[in-house]
Write a protein that holds these residues in place. Structure first.
Motif, short mmCIF file in Angstrom:
data_model
loop_
_atom_site.label_atom_id
_atom_site.label_comp_id
_atom_site.label_asym_id
_atom_site.label_seq_id
_atom_site.Cartn_x
_atom_site.Cartn_y
_atom_site.Cartn_z
N SER A 99 51.85 39.66 83.92
CA SER A 99 51.35 38.31 84.22
C SER A 99 49.91 38.15 83.75
CB SER A 99 51.43 38.03 85.73
OG SER A 99 52.74 38.20 86.21
N PHE A 100 49.10 39.17 83.98
CA PHE A 100 47.68 39.13 83.62
C PHE A 100 47.50 38.95 82.11
CE2 PHE A 100 43.72 41.29 82.41
CZ PHE A 100 42.82 40.63 83.20
N PHE A 101 48.21 39.78 81.32
CA PHE A 101 48.06 39.71 79.87
C PHE A 101 48.74 38.47 79.28
CE2 PHE A 101 47.57 44.47 80.24
CZ PHE A 101 46.21 44.44 79.96
N PHE A 102 49.68 37.90 80.02
CA PHE A 102 50.31 36.66 79.57
C PHE A 102 49.34 35.49 79.71
CE2 PHE A 102 52.80 32.80 80.41
CZ PHE A 102 53.59 32.76 79.27
N VAL A 103 48.52 35.52 80.75
CA VAL A 103 47.61 34.41 81.03
C VAL A 103 46.25 34.60 80.36
CG1 VAL A 103 46.37 33.16 82.86
CG2 VAL A 103 48.75 33.87 83.21
N PHE A 104 45.71 35.83 80.41
CA PHE A 104 44.36 36.08 79.89
C PHE A 104 44.42 37.03 78.70
CE2 PHE A 104 43.98 35.52 84.54
CZ PHE A 104 43.21 34.38 84.56
N HIS A 105 43.83 36.61 77.59
CA HIS A 105 43.65 37.50 76.44
C HIS A 105 42.50 36.99 75.59
CE1 HIS A 105 46.25 34.43 74.55
NE2 HIS A 105 47.04 34.63 75.57
N PRO A 106 41.86 37.88 74.81
CA PRO A 106 40.64 37.53 74.08
C PRO A 106 40.77 36.32 73.17
CG PRO A 106 41.00 39.89 74.02
CD PRO A 106 42.22 39.29 74.65
N GLU A 107 41.96 36.15 72.54
CA GLU A 107 42.14 35.01 71.64
C GLU A 107 41.92 33.69 72.37
OE1 GLU A 107 44.22 37.44 72.07
OE2 GLU A 107 44.47 38.48 70.16
N ALA A 235 35.05 41.57 64.52
CA ALA A 235 35.09 42.97 64.95
C ALA A 235 34.90 43.09 66.45
CB ALA A 235 34.03 43.79 64.21
N SER A 236 33.94 42.34 66.99
CA SER A 236 33.66 42.46 68.42
C SER A 236 34.81 41.94 69.26
CB SER A 236 32.37 41.71 68.78
OG SER A 236 32.49 40.34 68.49
N SER A 237 35.46 40.83 68.84
CA SER A 237 36.59 40.31 69.60
C SER A 237 37.79 41.26 69.53
CB SER A 237 36.98 38.92 69.10
OG SER A 237 37.30 38.96 67.73
N LYS A 238 37.96 41.94 68.40
CA LYS A 238 39.03 42.94 68.27
C LYS A 238 38.76 44.12 69.19
CE LYS A 238 42.73 44.70 66.38
NZ LYS A 238 44.05 44.07 66.57
N LEU A 239 37.50 44.53 69.29
CA LEU A 239 37.12 45.63 70.19
C LEU A 239 37.40 45.25 71.64
CD1 LEU A 239 35.80 48.33 70.81
CD2 LEU A 239 33.56 47.23 70.58
N ILE A 240 37.07 44.02 72.01
CA ILE A 240 37.33 43.55 73.37
C ILE A 240 38.82 43.55 73.66
CG2 ILE A 240 37.22 41.52 74.87
CD1 ILE A 240 34.52 40.87 73.61
N GLU A 241 39.61 43.13 72.68
CA GLU A 241 41.06 43.09 72.86
C GLU A 241 41.63 44.48 73.13
OE1 GLU A 241 45.08 41.78 70.37
OE2 GLU A 241 43.10 41.43 69.52
N LEU A 354 33.82 54.39 84.51
CA LEU A 354 35.13 54.33 83.86
C LEU A 354 35.15 53.25 82.78
CD1 LEU A 354 37.61 54.75 86.87
CD2 LEU A 354 37.21 56.36 85.01
N PHE A 355 34.55 52.09 83.07
CA PHE A 355 34.51 51.00 82.09
C PHE A 355 33.74 51.43 80.84
CE2 PHE A 355 36.57 48.24 84.91
CZ PHE A 355 36.76 47.01 84.32
N VAL A 356 32.58 52.05 81.04
CA VAL A 356 31.77 52.50 79.90
C VAL A 356 32.53 53.56 79.11
CG1 VAL A 356 29.66 53.71 79.24
CG2 VAL A 356 29.57 51.94 80.98
N SER A 357 33.15 54.51 79.81
CA SER A 357 33.89 55.59 79.15
C SER A 357 35.05 55.04 78.31
CB SER A 357 34.43 56.58 80.19
OG SER A 357 33.38 57.13 80.95
N PHE A 358 35.81 54.12 78.89
CA PHE A 358 36.95 53.56 78.17
C PHE A 358 36.51 52.60 77.07
CE2 PHE A 358 39.52 55.43 81.41
CZ PHE A 358 40.77 55.57 80.84
N PHE A 359 35.36 51.97 77.25
CA PHE A 359 34.84 51.11 76.18
C PHE A 359 34.47 51.96 74.97
CE2 PHE A 359 31.57 48.82 73.89
CZ PHE A 359 32.14 47.59 73.72
N LEU A 360 33.80 53.08 75.23
CA LEU A 360 33.45 54.00 74.13
C LEU A 360 34.70 54.57 73.49
CD1 LEU A 360 30.39 55.88 75.71
CD2 LEU A 360 30.34 54.19 73.87
N LEU A 361 35.70 54.88 74.32
CA LEU A 361 36.97 55.38 73.78
C LEU A 361 37.62 54.33 72.88
CD1 LEU A 361 39.21 57.57 73.84
CD2 LEU A 361 40.18 56.38 75.82
N SER A 362 37.59 53.07 73.31
CA SER A 362 38.14 51.99 72.50
C SER A 362 37.35 51.84 71.20
CB SER A 362 38.08 50.66 73.27
OG SER A 362 38.80 50.76 74.49
N PHE A 363 36.04 51.95 71.31
CA PHE A 363 35.15 51.80 70.15
C PHE A 363 35.43 52.85 69.07
CE2 PHE A 363 31.07 52.82 68.05
CZ PHE A 363 30.80 51.60 67.46
#
Length: 366
Positions: A99-107, A235-241, A354-363
């Motif tokens: 439900s969350f990803f259906f309603v909210f996404h970076p695009e 690039a930044s919006s893709k990283l957020i996604e 955790l957010f910082v760690s996973f953001f770096l992992l995504s990056f």
């Protein structure tokens, strides 16, 4: 119990033990004929689904309206009447994140920012440009600002000045030609000015060793250049996604950490870590359900009504946690409130890490 015909043989087909009655007393398998018709499979499937649904909703009733009750019942051994906490967590979290990803996404966030810009008047655009220019000029005057960062801010100011000049000339299709706004909305995260790895390596090769950055900074800058090259202007919006879709993993990892904090806060209660874990699972499930109601409210109700419901549910989550802790751990109101405060304070830093760690992992893995 199924309605299939019982086997005449009294040896379990699963473990080989002698059977007294319809079920094996060793492994619990039902002693029925192995041949099944297609309609029997369909009927069995429907029975399992309706049984699961009925058990789920009856369990949710106790979960939401009697905080801490299900955990107490589970630890007392009363488990058949309620859905197992692990199965309930998997099912509820799956429904929530779908439900969350259906309603909210970076695009959609980008589209909304474009709509907001399209609805601005020329006067409002001018006002925002001047405010942004003032902030950037203050940043230029900051002490200790590196030359590269200062150069980047100067380019932003130049873009703003060009947009302000356009306001005094032709406003036809102005909003499509506002370079500063376009840059800001397409780059939520500053990934630097390097547009390719080749450009970055060329600059680094001509930079004296004494002026080069440390290894970590160079790795981050090179990766940012790679992303700018791979995803021009987005690039930044893709990283957020990519980071956005790691939220289920972040929450899943936070759960045992949440239980560990509870174990420390209630170390004198002489409860096993697993007991805190079961309590944490039930709490997470209740939170998922309340947040799911927020998503439904956001999608279906008027904005003002939605804001009120979100506020009520947000407060409700904290009240629920307080009631659950008080009912399960059986401590005074003051002690429970203090531990609730400490729990939220510590979890804030845990979630931030955790957010910082996973953001770096995504990056680094995008």
């Amino acid at each position: 119990m199924s309605h299939s015909k019982e086997r005449k043989e009294k040896a379990c087909l699963n473990c080989g033990a002698a059977i007294y009655g319809r079920y094996c007393h060793i492994c619990g398998q039902e002693n029925i004929e192995t041949k099944e018709s297609f309609w029997h499979l369909v009927k069995h499937f429907i029975e399992d689904i309706t049984h699961f649904d009925g058990k789920y909703f009856s369990t949710v009733k106790y979960l939401l309206f009697k905080p801490g009750f299900l955990t107490t019942e589970y630890l007392r051994g009363k488990r058949t009447s309620y859905l197992h906490p692990i199965r309930m967590y998997v099912f509820t979290s799956a429904i929530f994140f779908i439900s969350f990803f259906f309603v909210f996404h970076p695009e959609e966030i980008i589209k909304e920012s474009n709509k907001e810009l399209a609805n601005l008047s020329v006067a409002e655009i001018k006002e925002q440009l001047i405010a942004d220019k003032t902030l950037n000029e203050k940043a230029i005057k900051s002490l200790g600002l590196k030359a590269e960062k200062k150069e980047r801010i100067e380019k932003r100011i130049e873009l703003i000045n060009n947009d302000l000049d356009s306001l005094t000339k032709d406003t036809t299709r102005l909003k499509e030609r506002l370079h500063y706004f376009n840059e800001q909305r397409n780059n939520f995260i500053d990934l630097g000015n390097y547009r390719s790895v080749k450009e970055y390596d060329s600059i680094q090769n001509t930079t004296p060793n004494a002026e080069k950055r440390n290894w970590l900074t160079r790795s981050i800058e090179r990766k940012a250049a790679m992303l700018n090259e791979k995803y021009p202007n987005e690039a930044s919006s893709k990283l957020i996604e990519v980071f956005f879709h790691k939220l289920p993993q972040i929450l899943f990892i936070s759960l045992p950490l949440f239980a560990a904090i509870l174990h420390l806060l209630y170390i004198r209660r002489k409860k096993y870590y697993v007991e805190h874990g079961i309590f944490s699972i039930h709490l997470y499930i209740a939170t998922f359900i309340l947040m799911l109601l927020m998503i439904i409210s956001n999608s279906t109700l008027h904005e003002k009504i939605d804001s009120w419901i979100k506020a009520i549910l947000s407060i409700g989550i904290f009240i629920y946690l307080y009631k659950a802790m008080r009912n399960f751990y059986q401590q005074s109101r003051i002690k429970t409130f203090i531990k609730l405060f400490l729990l939220n304070f510590i979890m804030f830093f845990v979630i931030a890490i955790l957010f910082v760690s996973f953001f770096l992992l995504s990056f680094f893995t995008i």
